[in-house]
Motif scaffolding. Structure first.
Motif, PDB file in Angstrom:
ATOM      1  N   LEU A   1      36.291  37.919  38.007  1.00 42.85           N
ATOM      2  CA  LEU A   1      35.502  37.050  37.124  1.00 42.85           C
ATOM      3  C   LEU A   1      36.368  35.932  36.562  1.00 42.85           C
ATOM      4  CD1 LEU A   1      33.392  39.701  35.152  1.00 42.85           C
ATOM      5  CD2 LEU A   1      32.672  38.306  37.097  1.00 42.85           C
ATOM      6  N   ALA A   2      37.592  36.275  36.165  1.00 41.20           N
ATOM      7  CA  ALA A   2      38.489  35.260  35.611  1.00 41.20           C
ATOM      8  C   ALA A   2      38.771  34.165  36.633  1.00 41.20           C
ATOM      9  CB  ALA A   2      39.789  35.912  35.151  1.00 41.20           C
ATOM     10  N   ASP A   3      39.067  34.571  37.850  1.00 43.13           N
ATOM     11  CA  ASP A   3      39.399  33.604  38.902  1.00 43.13           C
ATOM     12  C   ASP A   3      38.196  32.759  39.302  1.00 43.13           C
ATOM     13  OD1 ASP A   3      41.980  34.519  38.895  1.00 43.13           O
ATOM     14  OD2 ASP A   3      41.750  35.795  40.667  1.00 43.13           O
ATOM     15  N   ASN A   4      36.981  33.312  39.151  1.00 47.12           N
ATOM     16  CA  ASN A   4      35.777  32.594  39.554  1.00 47.12           C
ATOM     17  C   ASN A   4      35.144  31.791  38.421  1.00 47.12           C
ATOM     18  OD1 ASN A   4      36.012  33.593  42.138  1.00 47.12           O
ATOM     19  ND2 ASN A   4      34.582  35.287  41.822  1.00 47.12           N
ATOM     20  N   GLY A   5      35.823  31.742  37.281  1.00 51.11           N
ATOM     21  CA  GLY A   5      35.335  30.938  36.174  1.00 51.11           C
ATOM     22  C   GLY A   5      34.211  31.562  35.379  1.00 51.11           C
ATOM     23  N   VAL A   6      33.998  32.859  35.521  1.00 48.13           N
ATOM     24  CA  VAL A   6      32.939  33.551  34.788  1.00 48.13           C
ATOM     25  C   VAL A   6      33.484  34.062  33.465  1.00 48.13           C
ATOM     26  CG1 VAL A   6      31.301  35.478  34.832  1.00 48.13           C
ATOM     27  CG2 VAL A   6      31.829  34.236  36.946  1.00 48.13           C
ATOM     28  N   ASP A   7      32.741  33.838  32.391  1.00 50.11           N
ATOM     29  CA  ASP A   7      33.138  34.288  31.053  1.00 50.11           C
ATOM     30  C   ASP A   7      32.298  35.516  30.678  1.00 50.11           C
ATOM     31  OD1 ASP A   7      34.723  32.051  31.098  1.00 50.11           O
ATOM     32  OD2 ASP A   7      33.393  30.851  29.826  1.00 50.11           O
ATOM     33  N   PRO A   8      32.853  36.716  30.807  1.00 46.03           N
ATOM     34  CA  PRO A   8      32.046  37.923  30.640  1.00 46.03           C
ATOM     35  C   PRO A   8      31.881  38.355  29.181  1.00 46.03           C
ATOM     36  CG  PRO A   8      34.268  38.535  31.226  1.00 46.03           C
ATOM     37  CD  PRO A   8      34.237  37.027  31.219  1.00 46.03           C
ATOM     38  N   SER A   9      30.830  39.114  28.938  1.00 42.33           N
ATOM     39  CA  SER A   9      30.658  39.834  27.680  1.00 42.33           C
ATOM     40  C   SER A   9      31.012  41.289  27.954  1.00 42.33           C
ATOM     41  CB  SER A   9      29.215  39.728  27.184  1.00 42.33           C
ATOM     42  OG  SER A   9      28.895  38.384  26.874  1.00 42.33           O
ATOM     43  N   VAL A  10      31.927  41.839  27.148  1.00 39.70           N
ATOM     44  CA  VAL A  10      32.462  43.174  27.428  1.00 39.70           C
ATOM     45  C   VAL A  10      32.383  44.038  26.167  1.00 39.70           C
ATOM     46  CG1 VAL A  10      34.442  44.477  28.284  1.00 39.70           C
ATOM     47  CG2 VAL A  10      34.010  42.175  29.150  1.00 39.70           C
ATOM     48  N   VAL A  11      32.064  45.301  26.380  1.00 35.93           N
ATOM     49  CA  VAL A  11      31.876  46.246  25.275  1.00 35.93           C
ATOM     50  C   VAL A  11      33.162  46.389  24.453  1.00 35.93           C
ATOM     51  CG1 VAL A  11      31.477  48.679  24.744  1.00 35.93           C
ATOM     52  CG2 VAL A  11      30.054  47.517  26.440  1.00 35.93           C
ATOM     53  N   SER A  12      32.989  46.355  23.139  1.00 37.45           N
ATOM     54  CA  SER A  12      34.159  46.408  22.246  1.00 37.45           C
ATOM     55  C   SER A  12      34.118  47.571  21.265  1.00 37.45           C
ATOM     56  CB  SER A  12      34.275  45.103  21.453  1.00 37.45           C
ATOM     57  OG  SER A  12      33.118  44.927  20.632  1.00 37.45           O
ATOM     58  N   ASP A  13      33.121  48.480  21.413  1.00 40.68           N
ATOM     59  CA  ASP A  13      33.050  49.609  20.476  1.00 40.68           C
ATOM     60  C   ASP A  13      33.207  50.960  21.176  1.00 40.68           C
ATOM     61  OD1 ASP A  13      30.648  49.573  21.791  1.00 40.68           O
ATOM     62  OD2 ASP A  13      29.386  49.598  19.994  1.00 40.68           O
ATOM     63  N   GLN A  14      33.773  50.950  22.380  1.00 38.12           N
ATOM     64  CA  GLN A  14      34.184  52.179  23.055  1.00 38.12           C
ATOM     65  C   GLN A  14      35.713  52.169  23.107  1.00 38.12           C
ATOM     66  OE1 GLN A  14      32.234  52.553  26.885  1.00 38.12           O
ATOM     67  NE2 GLN A  14      30.247  51.941  26.023  1.00 38.12           N
ATOM     68  N   HIS A  15      36.331  53.240  22.583  1.00 41.31           N
ATOM     69  CA  HIS A  15      37.780  53.262  22.392  1.00 41.31           C
ATOM     70  C   HIS A  15      38.419  54.351  23.260  1.00 41.31           C
ATOM     71  CE1 HIS A  15      37.484  50.707  18.706  1.00 41.31           C
ATOM     72  NE2 HIS A  15      36.265  51.231  18.708  1.00 41.31           N
ATOM     73  N   GLY A  16      39.546  53.993  23.889  1.00 41.40           N
ATOM     74  CA  GLY A  16      40.241  54.956  24.731  1.00 41.40           C
ATOM     75  C   GLY A  16      41.540  54.371  25.267  1.00 41.40           C
ATOM     76  N   ARG A  17      42.072  54.990  26.306  1.00 43.24           N
ATOM     77  CA  ARG A  17      43.311  54.513  26.924  1.00 43.24           C
ATOM     78  C   ARG A  17      43.152  54.555  28.448  1.00 43.24           C
ATOM     79  NH1 ARG A  17      47.730  57.912  23.361  1.00 43.24           N
ATOM     80  NH2 ARG A  17      46.475  59.656  24.074  1.00 43.24           N
ATOM     81  N   LEU A  18      43.538  53.468  29.095  1.00 45.32           N
ATOM     82  CA  LEU A  18      43.492  53.430  30.551  1.00 45.32           C
ATOM     83  C   LEU A  18      44.427  54.474  31.146  1.00 45.32           C
ATOM     84  CD1 LEU A  18      43.495  49.717  31.794  1.00 45.32           C
ATOM     85  CD2 LEU A  18      41.571  51.295  31.649  1.00 45.32           C
ATOM     86  N   THR A  19      44.038  54.998  32.302  1.00 50.16           N
ATOM     87  CA  THR A  19      44.871  55.953  33.029  1.00 50.16           C
ATOM     88  C   THR A  19      45.075  55.459  34.444  1.00 50.16           C
ATOM     89  OG1 THR A  19      43.849  57.748  31.760  1.00 50.16           O
ATOM     90  CG2 THR A  19      45.114  58.370  33.718  1.00 50.16           C
ATOM     91  N   SER A  20      46.303  55.361  34.881  1.00 47.90           N
ATOM     92  CA  SER A  20      46.593  55.023  36.269  1.00 47.90           C
ATOM     93  C   SER A  20      46.313  56.239  37.150  1.00 47.90           C
ATOM     94  CB  SER A  20      48.060  54.609  36.419  1.00 47.90           C
ATOM     95  OG  SER A  20      48.461  54.642  37.765  1.00 47.90           O
ATOM     96  N   ALA A  21      45.579  56.025  38.247  1.00 45.81           N
ATOM     97  CA  ALA A  21      45.342  57.122  39.188  1.00 45.81           C
ATOM     98  C   ALA A  21      46.669  57.666  39.722  1.00 45.81           C
ATOM     99  CB  ALA A  21      44.461  56.645  40.338  1.00 45.81           C
ATOM    100  N   ALA A  22      47.656  56.767  39.867  1.00 51.94           N
ATOM    101  CA  ALA A  22      48.980  57.203  40.330  1.00 51.94           C
ATOM    102  C   ALA A  22      49.628  58.129  39.313  1.00 51.94           C
ATOM    103  CB  ALA A  22      49.870  55.988  40.598  1.00 51.94           C
TER     104      ALA A  22
END
Length: 480
Positions: A358-379
């Motif tokens: 989306l960033a590369d294609n010039g799209v400005d997204p709306s993204v959820v901001s009230d769900q809290h957590g931590r990313l996990t790498s599959a590796a």
């Protein structure tokens, strides 16, 4: 030696244990409990599952057998007579070539782990040597044997009766010297769900570590349909040769699980299939590492607090309910690693890759901001699962997510934009209610997905933080 209890002693070979057994007697003779599970495990013996009891009767003093390392563990003792036992570590690792010797009488037993060469020489006529093993003998199993020469000077075993005068087979006389023996790798790990992002990460990690494994994709073994599994896996008999099973398969289409068809598929894979797999592992006596999710919780824990491994599940979606049912099945088998995770980012389609596009294609997204957590790498998730198995961590429930401070999906999106050199303010934070307005078939999401990973860290493994996971995903995207 205590007359009332089993005593277990460690040796110079890792996992090789000498066991003193009480043997009360009177003028009629003696009695012993050769293997009594509760007493033995309380004393420190592994809780192994023997499936075969063998007896070797040796008519004359000086009968000598071995040195054979086999693809199963064994528990050795004598019923009558006595032996001089010799063991050589033939496993890959720093202990390769280590020798231990000990005299075995009816008051003694030895636990011999897989890959340790076992030999004995009888010290009396009419000696009966007996052993419990953890797998059935088969001709195919012989390909996983290893041997070393009884008379190898490097081993320097001081046999009580000179081998030139001992009774032994020509095959044993002609086994290779230690210098010519290829060290045995550990038993393989079975990976189920090898085609998914976690399964792919597991096969990469195992390959890089040079650890033996077998991997099944869904087309080869559909977790949701146990009736179609290979007979050896369904019965558990074919699992005995594995060190552990890692279940990376699941129905993870959270929204689709809310539909009638999706509900059936979710429960078949995440509950019924997991129950069948757990039962098979229990019959085989091998550990099961199973991956679960933050969705087993309702996500209503106050922000700033973390769900601990012993927190009571309270799922609010069909997906979460099916995964919670699978957890109940897994914990019926004592040898389990139940590993909950959240917000997993692996190869292929994922949230970071979507935001980057989306960033590369010039799209400005709306993204959820009230769900809290931590990313996990599959590796990291793959490495952590293997870490628990490889280090024989205490069985139980663990949480494995990224480390560091919790974040939100909107903050992850902004970090992705920023890493790519785009203005992070192009990402508009919105509430879950705003994001889902007018949409149907959306499953409820936990607002707090923060899991306490301190139990995992106490085993010596700490995953990377969310920022590092984002950078890894972007680097991988750039290479693709």
């Amino acid at each position: 030696m205590s007359a009332a209890r089993v005593e277990v002693h460690e040796t110079a070979i890792d996992g090789l244990l000498i066991v003193d057994l009480p043997r009360p007697g009177d003028n009629r003779g003696w009695f012993k409990e050769n293997w009594q599970r509760a007493k033995a495990t309380a004393a420190g013996l592994p809780d192994f599952v023997p499936v075969q009891n063998n007896i070797s009767f040796n008519g004359t003093r000086g009968t000598t057998r071995g040195i054979h390392a086999e693809p199963w563990a064994k528990y050795v003792s004598v019923a009558t007579g006595s032996i001089f036992g010799a063991w050589v570590d033939l496993r890959r690792g720093p202990g390769f070539g280590t020798v231990v010797t000990h005299e075995i009488t009816p008051s003694t037993a030895v636990f011999v782990p897989r890959g340790v060469g076992n030999a004995f020489q009888t010290l009396e006529d009419a000696t009966a040597y007996t052993y419990l093993v953890t797998d059935h003998w088969s001709a195919d199993a012989q390909s996983a044997y290893s041997f070393v020469n009884l008379a190898d000077p490097e081993l320097a075993i001081e046999w009580p009766i000179d081998l030139a005068h001992a009774e032994l087979s020509e095959k044993d006389r002609n086994h290779p010297l230690l210098a010519d023996v290829e060290p045995l790798p550990p038993a393989p790990i079975l990976v189920i769900g090898a085609g998914g992002q976690l399964g792919s990460a597991l096969t990469r990690e195992l390959t890089e570590r040079n650890l033996p494994f077998t991997a099944h994709t869904r087309s080869e073994l559909d977790l949701a349909r146990p009736c179609g599994w290979p007979e050896g896996i369904r019965s558990g008999e074919g699992l005995r040769r594995y060190r552990a099973v890692i279940n990376a398969a699941a129905h993870t289409a959270v929204d689709a699980a809310e539909t009638p068809e999706g509900r059936t598929e979710a429960w078949a894979a995440n509950a019924t299939g997991v129950s069948a797999l757990t039962a098979a592992c229990q019959r085989a006596g091998i550990p099961l590492a199973h991956v679960s999710t933050d969705y087993v919780f309702d996500g209503q824990l106050p922000l700033g607090e973390y769900y601990k491994p012993d927190a009571a599940p309270a799922p609010v979606s069909v997906y979460g309910q099916s995964k919670a049912a699978g957890e109940c099945a897994v914990t019926t088998w004592s040898k389990h690693y139940l590993v909950r995770t959240s917000w997993v980012i692996g190869t292929g389609h994922n949230f970071v890759a979507t935001m980057a596009k989306l960033a590369d294609n010039g799209v400005d997204p709306s993204v959820v901001s009230d769900q809290h957590g931590r990313l996990t790498s599959a590796a990291d998730l793959a490495a952590g699962l293997i870490h628990l198995i490889d280090n024989e961590a205490e069985f139980g429930t663990y949480h494995l997510t990224g480390s560091g401070e919790p974040t939100t999906w909107a903050e992850i999106a902004r970090l992705t934009f920023e890493e790519l050199g785009h203005d992070p303010q192009r990402v508009t934070p919105v509430s879950t209610e705003e994001y889902t307005a007018g949409k149907t078939g959306i499953a409820p999401r936990p607002s707090n997905s923060c899991l306490d990973i301190s139990a995992l860290e106490a085993t010596g493994f700490t995953p990377r933080d969310s920022a590092a996971v984002v950078r890894e995903a972007l680097e991988r995207r750039a290479q693709d």
